[in-house]
Design a protein around this motif. Sequence first.
Motif, PDB file in Angstrom:
ATOM      1  N   LYS A 105       0.899  -1.175  -0.247  1.00  0.00           N
ATOM      2  CA  LYS A 105      -0.085  -0.135  -0.269  1.00  0.00           C
ATOM      3  C   LYS A 105       0.601   1.642   0.076  1.00  0.00           C
ATOM      4  N   ILE A 106       1.890   1.172   0.726  1.00  0.00           N
ATOM      5  CA  ILE A 106       2.707   2.353   1.007  1.00  0.00           C
ATOM      6  C   ILE A 106       3.436   2.612   0.014  1.00  0.00           C
ATOM      7  N   SER A 107       4.472   1.454  -0.607  1.00  0.00           N
ATOM      8  CA  SER A 107       4.493   1.722  -1.822  1.00  0.00           C
ATOM      9  C   SER A 107       3.909   1.834  -3.224  1.00  0.00           C
ATOM     10  N   GLN A 108       2.985   1.711  -3.122  1.00  0.00           N
ATOM     11  CA  GLN A 108       2.000   1.552  -4.709  1.00  0.00           C
ATOM     12  C   GLN A 108       1.510   3.545  -3.903  1.00  0.00           C
ATOM     13  N   ASP A 109       1.189   3.962  -2.866  1.00  0.00           N
ATOM     14  CA  ASP A 109       0.689   5.687  -2.748  1.00  0.00           C
ATOM     15  C   ASP A 109       2.039   6.143  -3.601  1.00  0.00           C
ATOM     16  N   PHE A 110       2.941   5.716  -3.096  1.00  0.00           N
ATOM     17  CA  PHE A 110       4.465   6.983  -3.505  1.00  0.00           C
ATOM     18  C   PHE A 110       4.260   6.559  -4.562  1.00  0.00           C
ATOM     19  N   PHE A 111       4.092   5.750  -4.919  1.00  0.00           N
ATOM     20  CA  PHE A 111       4.405   5.905  -6.863  1.00  0.00           C
ATOM     21  C   PHE A 111       3.040   6.558  -7.297  1.00  0.00           C
ATOM     22  N   LEU A 112       2.061   6.066  -7.023  1.00  0.00           N
ATOM     23  CA  LEU A 112       0.834   7.435  -7.850  1.00  0.00           C
ATOM     24  C   LEU A 112       1.404   8.715  -7.740  1.00  0.00           C
ATOM     25  N   VAL A 241       4.958  -5.473  -5.718  1.00  0.00           N
ATOM     26  CA  VAL A 241       3.687  -4.582  -6.131  1.00  0.00           C
ATOM     27  C   VAL A 241       3.462  -4.449  -7.034  1.00  0.00           C
ATOM     28  N   PRO A 242       1.930  -4.813  -7.220  1.00  0.00           N
ATOM     29  CA  PRO A 242       1.331  -4.337  -8.704  1.00  0.00           C
ATOM     30  C   PRO A 242       1.640  -2.215  -8.917  1.00  0.00           C
ATOM     31  N   VAL A 243       2.146  -2.210 -10.657  1.00  0.00           N
ATOM     32  CA  VAL A 243       2.089  -0.925 -11.057  1.00  0.00           C
ATOM     33  C   VAL A 243       0.399  -0.998 -10.410  1.00  0.00           C
ATOM     34  N   PRO A 244       0.065   0.226  -9.959  1.00  0.00           N
ATOM     35  CA  PRO A 244      -1.322   0.837  -9.262  1.00  0.00           C
ATOM     36  C   PRO A 244      -2.055   1.137 -10.394  1.00  0.00           C
ATOM     37  N   ILE A 245      -1.809   1.093 -11.804  1.00  0.00           N
ATOM     38  CA  ILE A 245      -2.773   1.971 -12.725  1.00  0.00           C
ATOM     39  C   ILE A 245      -3.307   1.169 -13.230  1.00  0.00           C
ATOM     40  N   GLU A 246      -4.327   1.550 -13.442  1.00  0.00           N
ATOM     41  CA  GLU A 246      -5.542   0.770 -14.147  1.00  0.00           C
ATOM     42  C   GLU A 246      -5.425  -0.102 -15.960  1.00  0.00           C
ATOM     43  N   GLY A 247      -5.805  -1.328 -16.250  1.00  0.00           N
ATOM     44  CA  GLY A 247      -4.966  -1.585 -17.396  1.00  0.00           C
ATOM     45  C   GLY A 247      -3.824  -2.284 -17.325  1.00  0.00           C
ATOM     46  N   ASN A 248      -3.023  -2.144 -16.248  1.00  0.00           N
ATOM     47  CA  ASN A 248      -1.564  -2.632 -16.398  1.00  0.00           C
ATOM     48  C   ASN A 248      -0.948  -3.389 -16.019  1.00  0.00           C
ATOM     49  N   GLU A 249      -2.021  -4.952 -15.589  1.00  0.00           N
ATOM     50  CA  GLU A 249      -1.651  -6.328 -15.411  1.00  0.00           C
ATOM     51  C   GLU A 249      -0.288  -6.460 -16.030  1.00  0.00           C
ATOM     52  N   GLY A 250       0.399  -7.369 -14.912  1.00  0.00           N
ATOM     53  CA  GLY A 250       1.240  -7.647 -15.518  1.00  0.00           C
ATOM     54  C   GLY A 250       2.365  -7.008 -15.561  1.00  0.00           C
ATOM     55  N   LYS A 251       2.228  -5.658 -14.834  1.00  0.00           N
ATOM     56  CA  LYS A 251       3.459  -4.845 -14.291  1.00  0.00           C
ATOM     57  C   LYS A 251       3.859  -4.282 -13.093  1.00  0.00           C
ATOM     58  N   VAL A 252       4.967  -4.767 -12.254  1.00  0.00           N
ATOM     59  CA  VAL A 252       5.314  -4.390 -11.142  1.00  0.00           C
ATOM     60  C   VAL A 252       6.296  -3.218 -10.686  1.00  0.00           C
ATOM     61  N   LEU A 253       6.368  -2.926  -9.640  1.00  0.00           N
ATOM     62  CA  LEU A 253       7.362  -1.286  -9.485  1.00  0.00           C
ATOM     63  C   LEU A 253       8.705  -2.219  -9.456  1.00  0.00           C
TER      64      LEU A 253
END
Length: 676
Positions: A105-112, A241-253
């Motif tokens: 959650k914290i990693s995805q929030d940072f990325f977002l 950690v999944p990339v938290p952008i919709e439509g980007n399955e199969g991608k991770v940080l």
Amino acid sequence: MSEFKRTTVTAALIYANGPIHIGHLAGCYLPADIYVRFLRLQNKDVIFVSGTDEHGVPITIKAQKEGKIPQEVVDYYYKEIKQSFEEFGISFDIYGRTSDPVHHKISQDFFLKLYQEGKFIEEVTEQYYDEEAGQFLADRYIVGECPSCHQPGAYGDQCEKCGSTLSPNELINPKSTLSGSAPSLRPTKNWFLPLDTWQPALEKYVASHPEWKPNVSGQVKSWLNDGLKPRAMTRDLSWGVPVPIEGNEGKVLYVWFDAPIGYISMTSQLRPDWEKYWKDKDSRIVHFIGKDNIVFHCLIFPAMCMAHGEYQLADQVPANEFMNLEGDKISTSRNWAVWLHEYLKEFPGKQDVLRYALTASSPETKDADFTWADFQTKNNSELVAILGNFVNRAFVLLDKNFESKVPAKLEDSVLEKDLKQALTEIPDKLAAALEGYKFRDALVYAMEVARLGNKYLAEAEPWKLMKENPEKAGHVLNYAIQLVSHVSIALEPFLPFTTQKLRNALGIEKADWSLLGDFDSVPVGTVLKNPGLLFEKLEDDVIQKQVDKLNQTKQQMLLQSKQPNPIKETIDFESFAKMDIRIGQVIAAEKMEKSKKLLKLTVDDGIRQRTILSGIAEHFQVEEVIGRKVTFLANLAPRKMMGLESEGMILMAEGQDGKLSFIQPDMGIWNGASVS
């Protein structure tokens, strides 16, 4: 340090794909623990954070090798690593893991936040793709020839031989580690952090820390001089950690995006006021790492924090060089290491011996070498002969002559005045060395207290005074016990198990830096509890066992790396058909005089008995071969050797270790049977 109210100390997150070895300990974990214990001695506000890095390609590679899913691998090694650290006395306030949902959650929030503020570059690039495996290849899934040293088997991100940092497209003749085939390039979209944009700010940041160790500043400035380039912060992988952008399955940080955020996410689980340890200007951050992580902690993570805007940058990054083992580079893949979990089992109760040996030869400014001979010397000549000897003499004399009670003092003589003067200089030197991350020097200063104790007892000779002046002897032993108290403080960061024993013996609840130099810290009349021998001598056979273990490991690895002989030139079927290969049985055997290699064998070939001279005497005793079925070349032209005629050749297989083995049928075959 006075300008900071609190300190956050981190130790590098280790991949959860294998156990801990002494290279890891010497590189960052032991130095970090020493530093944190020193701050706690002074009652400083400090938190100590680390954990396992549970994403990235090394995890998936390990899972594939073991036939497991990545989560099973990280669960197993997290538990083993955490337990080893605890038993070794590495005093983390929290030891977390990056597979934890809080970290995600914290990693995805940072990325977002960076994504929404336009801090990334969205770019489609050509990346290697394995057609057979049906997936894009991360750096570690690609191997090839290093463009710098031309070593085969270099990874797509680094050459382990020369240490060069690489990218996959720099490799010569790249191959996929999944299928072994040559990968193709395919377009794929990822998000890049424009490090070139942040270079001016990074240069200013690095320039503001001239106190950084030369190995750190040198490597960082080299990267800056070459010019920073945008670096992908996402990867095409299924584990991470999944990339938290919709439509980007199969991608991770990218693992080096989410891993350092692990320090933050783990701190958040430690206490509710965690943010002040990372965001307040009066908070100090110190990253303990090995030299292979310098660029990530001094450039990439700071650039991420600059882009985010809320987090403080590290004040210090005291990176160590590498610890080698018996003159050779420690290697997990070659099993060339001293594994911590094995050491703890084979040397129970001797955590402080290893802590001492590793600190005394710490790779602070250049690569260092751990040897078992030096380990033995450090134990026997320093811990036993200096520290253990001083403490034991003091307690034994008190037990024998003063009922284990601290006796009263008299007026100080020249000896005590000289002792106090000598000790006065130690705390400042010790503190300066610890604050400057010079832990080898600090250990020498700390051990000087025990050396002073031995010198004082040798000069005062309380065992003689007992007969002439018992009160004076008691005075001397009071000072000796005060010195033991000083030892328990000065050596606390380095030898926590031993110093706890000393505090228990002295009736002291907690080590306190302010008492270093106080010669009344153990009151008169205190009943002491003899801690017994602090250390025991290590005999040669104990050390030789460890040396033999390493030698066996090296031999095994050499055998595993041995390649079969190349195939000889092609022959036609007619040439092969001319060979008459048969099964026979050895009915008699004897050694050949004046020959180390030859055995004279009498072989029943089903038609007659023939003599074959075979060069197997160094591999088999006579009694081992009698009765054996053998495969032999029956129509080889007779050859005279040492006065005897040999009528054929016994066919043998050579093992990786050079040992010969008979080629025998797996069922009862009659003598004379043809092999075709």
